[in-house]
Design an enzyme around this catalytic site. Structure first.
Site, mmCIF file in Angstrom:
data_model
loop_
_atom_site.group_PDB
_atom_site.id
_atom_site.type_symbol
_atom_site.label_atom_id
_atom_site.label_comp_id
_atom_site.label_asym_id
_atom_site.label_seq_id
_atom_site.Cartn_x
_atom_site.Cartn_y
_atom_site.Cartn_z
ATOM 1 N N HIS A 104 0.976 -1.046 0.113
ATOM 2 C CA HIS A 104 -0.054 0.081 -0.032
ATOM 3 C C HIS A 104 0.656 1.277 0.065
ATOM 4 C CE1 HIS A 104 -4.190 -1.990 0.888
ATOM 5 N NE2 HIS A 104 -3.266 -3.022 0.859
ATOM 6 N N ASP B 159 3.392 9.464 -1.049
ATOM 7 C CA ASP B 159 2.209 8.710 -0.381
ATOM 8 C C ASP B 159 1.972 7.679 -1.526
ATOM 9 O OD1 ASP B 159 -0.049 8.172 1.045
ATOM 10 O OD2 ASP B 159 -0.623 10.288 1.192
HETATM 11 C C1 GDG Z 1 -2.245 4.044 3.155
HETATM 12 C C2 GDG Z 1 -1.166 4.755 2.307
HETATM 13 C C3 GDG Z 1 -2.918 4.322 0.533
HETATM 14 C C4 GDG Z 1 -8.892 9.521 7.919
HETATM 15 N N1 GDG Z 1 -9.399 9.999 8.954
HETATM 16 C C5 GDG Z 1 -10.626 9.751 9.295
HETATM 17 C C6 GDG Z 1 -10.821 8.856 8.215
HETATM 18 N N2 GDG Z 1 -9.879 8.434 7.548
HETATM 19 C C7 GDG Z 1 -10.062 7.725 5.989
HETATM 20 C C8 GDG Z 1 -9.756 8.445 4.838
HETATM 21 C C9 GDG Z 1 -9.244 7.339 4.132
HETATM 22 C C10 GDG Z 1 -8.232 6.647 5.066
HETATM 23 O O1 GDG Z 1 -8.627 7.023 6.054
HETATM 24 C C11 GDG Z 1 -6.877 7.393 4.745
HETATM 25 O O2 GDG Z 1 -6.278 6.829 3.452
HETATM 26 P P1 GDG Z 1 -5.142 7.496 3.038
HETATM 27 O O3 GDG Z 1 -5.113 6.588 1.475
HETATM 28 O O4 GDG Z 1 -5.546 8.965 2.738
HETATM 29 O O5 GDG Z 1 -4.013 7.230 3.762
HETATM 30 P P2 GDG Z 1 -3.339 6.203 4.614
HETATM 31 O O6 GDG Z 1 -3.791 5.931 5.962
HETATM 32 O O7 GDG Z 1 -1.724 6.622 5.000
HETATM 33 O O8 GDG Z 1 -3.001 4.823 4.073
HETATM 34 C C12 GDG Z 1 -1.863 5.413 1.455
HETATM 35 C C13 GDG Z 1 -3.848 3.586 1.221
HETATM 36 O O9 GDG Z 1 -2.865 2.842 2.733
HETATM 37 C C14 GDG Z 1 -4.455 2.555 0.850
HETATM 38 O O10 GDG Z 1 -3.575 1.730 0.047
HETATM 39 O O11 GDG Z 1 -3.560 5.210 -0.324
HETATM 40 O O12 GDG Z 1 -1.010 6.024 0.424
HETATM 41 O O13 GDG Z 1 -0.334 5.488 3.276
HETATM 42 O O14 GDG Z 1 -10.171 6.639 3.533
HETATM 43 O O15 GDG Z 1 -11.198 8.782 4.675
HETATM 44 N N3 GDG Z 1 -12.038 8.124 8.191
HETATM 45 C C15 GDG Z 1 -13.113 8.265 9.285
HETATM 46 N N4 GDG Z 1 -12.840 9.212 10.239
HETATM 47 C C16 GDG Z 1 -11.645 9.933 10.088
HETATM 48 O O16 GDG Z 1 -11.200 10.813 10.962
HETATM 49 N N5 GDG Z 1 -14.214 7.795 9.132
#
Ligand code: GDG
Length: 508
Positions: free
Chosen positions: A164, A376
């Site tokens: 990821h 990222d």
């Molecule tokens: C890793 C990789 C890759 C966040 N705060 C809240 C919340 N979130 C949700 C977001 C989004 C998810 O969490 C975060 O996903 P990201 O992709 O932005 O980042 P990482 O956590 O670092 O994820 C990344 C991912 O894996 C998938 O492969 O894209 O690059 O680092 O869905 O909405 N959701 C809720 N409350 C929050 O306060 N409900």
């Protein structure tokens, strides 16, 4: 006794559910937020699969149980495992290394030993859970040794691995004292998925540098008995439940909440939004610096523009994360102190998580979404913002070119977060962007996020897995012309029965 083994087993560090203990002392499980869970839950539910993972707290001593159509198989981690395998090797060695050493990685042999031991426990649980000829899909950097452990014990299994986070260039990856063991661990899989084409390229280059295996495009030929088996190492950009997010954002109560948020912020002309785990890869400091300077320069005015920054708590026992929190909160405090008025704060900073509905309302309220990651894997927040704005086709996405999402969302306002002057101009331009241009850019991004949703992602990956396992002709799956660095010789590492290395080729 009935055979309760599954034909699809997902293995990830964390289970897709979080444990909370109610006032009556009874534990309950609820779906946990986060990129991976959001991505895989629908696939698992429809396949009736099993999920092997850690429950998030030490020494839970739990038996397998059923949750929402998924068989949950908890792995126990002790306090020492958490310190060494999770906070240590996973999040203080691999995480900074794979994100281009934004923070310095620490290398400790006791952490590595723990990583090997915990990977073994996850592998053993998956081996026990998998029916004959089952498919096992291993997730992410915490479990890179599991594919080989599975293959050695259960050659009948079809094994996938998805990374990821980014896979770094060899010049960085080669710092890792255990670089060869990790590559060998991953090559136990039939398909190794990455977020970006560049990540897959970095991986196959690392294979060529460290092992005498031939590669052809996305295919790595790995010695197997008297012959070789083909491993596919390719980009499968992850996505979101686009339709689900679109539906959420169209709900009248979510739209009403978005209007309420704007009202509660004092009706600023423009709302900017950042949503990140509080992680140094996300470029939160760069974003704050740019916004602070725009206020100082008089190019943004506190009554007109408000930045809402959701910083969900993350890895709070790792020192680098504690420092980051202190720095971010110091900066937010300074900017609010310098430019705030009694009625308006430039930054509304929220160090906690929110329900999905509130996230959707925030996306709807945001005129400009700031994704300024320094590195990222993908960044699902960027895609969620686009899905949420499918209805009104409004809003501007400012997106770092260092996030995997930049490969797909080409009509975002693409930025280099290290270039603060450029970032300021981009934010300023986003705030002033005419409606027609906003629509045009959003429409193109909506098309992309609709075409490649999470179901498409998982189906494409699982389909590739089936084809590799069947021994299909893989040329359609990315067996592009061979590539090898000029003058680059493979490390002289003897492996019995190793296939010859790729002849000649392009650059590395
Ligand atoms: C890793 C990789 C890759 C966040 N705060 C809240 C919340 N979130 C949700 C977001 C989004 C998810 O969490 C975060 O996903 P990201 O992709 O932005 O980042 P990482 O956590 O670092 O994820 C990344 C991912 O894996 C998938 O492969 O894209 O690059 O680092 O869905 O909405 N959701 C809720 N409350 C929050 O306060 N409900």
């Amino acid at each position: 006794m009935p055979d309760d083994r599954s034909h699809l087993v997902v293995v990830s560090n964390r289970l897709p559910v979080d444990r909370t203990v109610g006032p009556d002392g009874e534990p309950t499980w609820s779906p946990s937020p986060g990129g991976l869970v959001t991505a895989l839950e629908p696939v698992m539910r429809s396949a009736g699969g099993a999920w092997v993972g850690w429950g998030g707290q030490p020494d839970l001593g739990l038996e397998p149980f059923e949750h929402d159509g998924i068989r949950i198989i908890p792995i126990d981690l002790s306090e020492t495992d958490i310190e060494r395998y999770y906070e240590g090797f996973s999040n203080d060695t691999l995480w900074p290394l794979y994100h281009d050493v934004i923070a310095p990685p620490s290398y400790h042999r006791v952490w590595w030993d723990s990583y090997v031991g915990v990977n073994r426990r996850f592998a053993d649980a998956a081996i026990a859970a998998a029916a004959p000829d089952a498919t096992v899909w291993v997730q992410d950097y915490q479990l890179q040794l599991v594919p080989r452990m599975l293959r050695e014990a259960r050659p009948d299994l079809t094994i996938g691995f998805f990374n990821h986070i980014p896979f770094p260039a060899y010049g960085i990856y080669s710092q890792l004292p255990w670089r060869t063991q990790i590559i060998e661990g991953l090559l136990g899989a039939d398909v190794i998925g990455f977020q970006r084409v560049a990540d897959a390229g970095n991986f196959t280059r690392a294979v060529r540098r460290l092992l005498p295996y031939s590669t052809k495009g996305a295919i790595v030929n790995v010695p197997d008995g008297d012959g070789a088996r083909q491993v596919l190492a390719k980009a499968f950009p992850i996505s979101i439940d686009t339709a689900g997010f679109e539906e959420l954002a169209q709900r009248p109560e979510v739209q009403a909440r978005a209007a309420q948020i704007r009202h509660d912020l004092g009706n600023p002309a423009k709302i900017m939004l950042g949503v990140d785990r509080l992680d140094y890869t996300k470029g939160i400091r760069h974003r704050l610096k740019a916004f602070g300077e725009l206020l100082a320069d008089g190019r943004a005015d506190v009554g007109d523009v408000t930045l809402v920054q959701v910083a969900s708590p993350s890895r709070e026992r790792v020192e680098t994360y504690r420092q980051l929190r202190d720095e971010v909160e110091l900066t937010v405090g300074r900017i609010n102190g310098d430019y705030g008025t009694i009625s308006h704060q430039p930054i509304s900073y929220l160090h906690h998580g929110f329900p999905r509905e509130e996230m959707a309302a925030l996306y709807l309220a945001a005129d400009v979404m700031l994704v300024t990651a320094l590195r990222d894997g993908m960044n699902l927040v960027a895609k969620e913002y686009v899905a949420a704005r499918s209805g009104d086709l409004d809003g501007v996405l400012v997106l770092s070119e260092f996030a995997g999402a930049a490969d797909e969302l080409r009509t975002a306002v693409l930025i280099n977060p290290h270039d603060i002057a450029g970032l300021k101009d981009a934010i300023s331009g986003a705030l002033d962007m005419p409606r027609e241009e906003r629509r045009r850019r959003m429409r193109a991004m909506r098309k992309r996020v609709r075409e490649n949703d999470v179901e498409h992602w998982s189906q494409t990956f699982l389909d590739a897995l089936r084809r590799v396992r069947r021994g299909d002709d893989l040329s359609a799956l990315g067996a592009a012309p061979a590539r090898r660095s000029a003058g680059q010789a493979p490390a002289p590492r003897a492996a019995a029965g190793a296939a010859s290395t790729t002849p000649g080729g392009a650059r590395g």
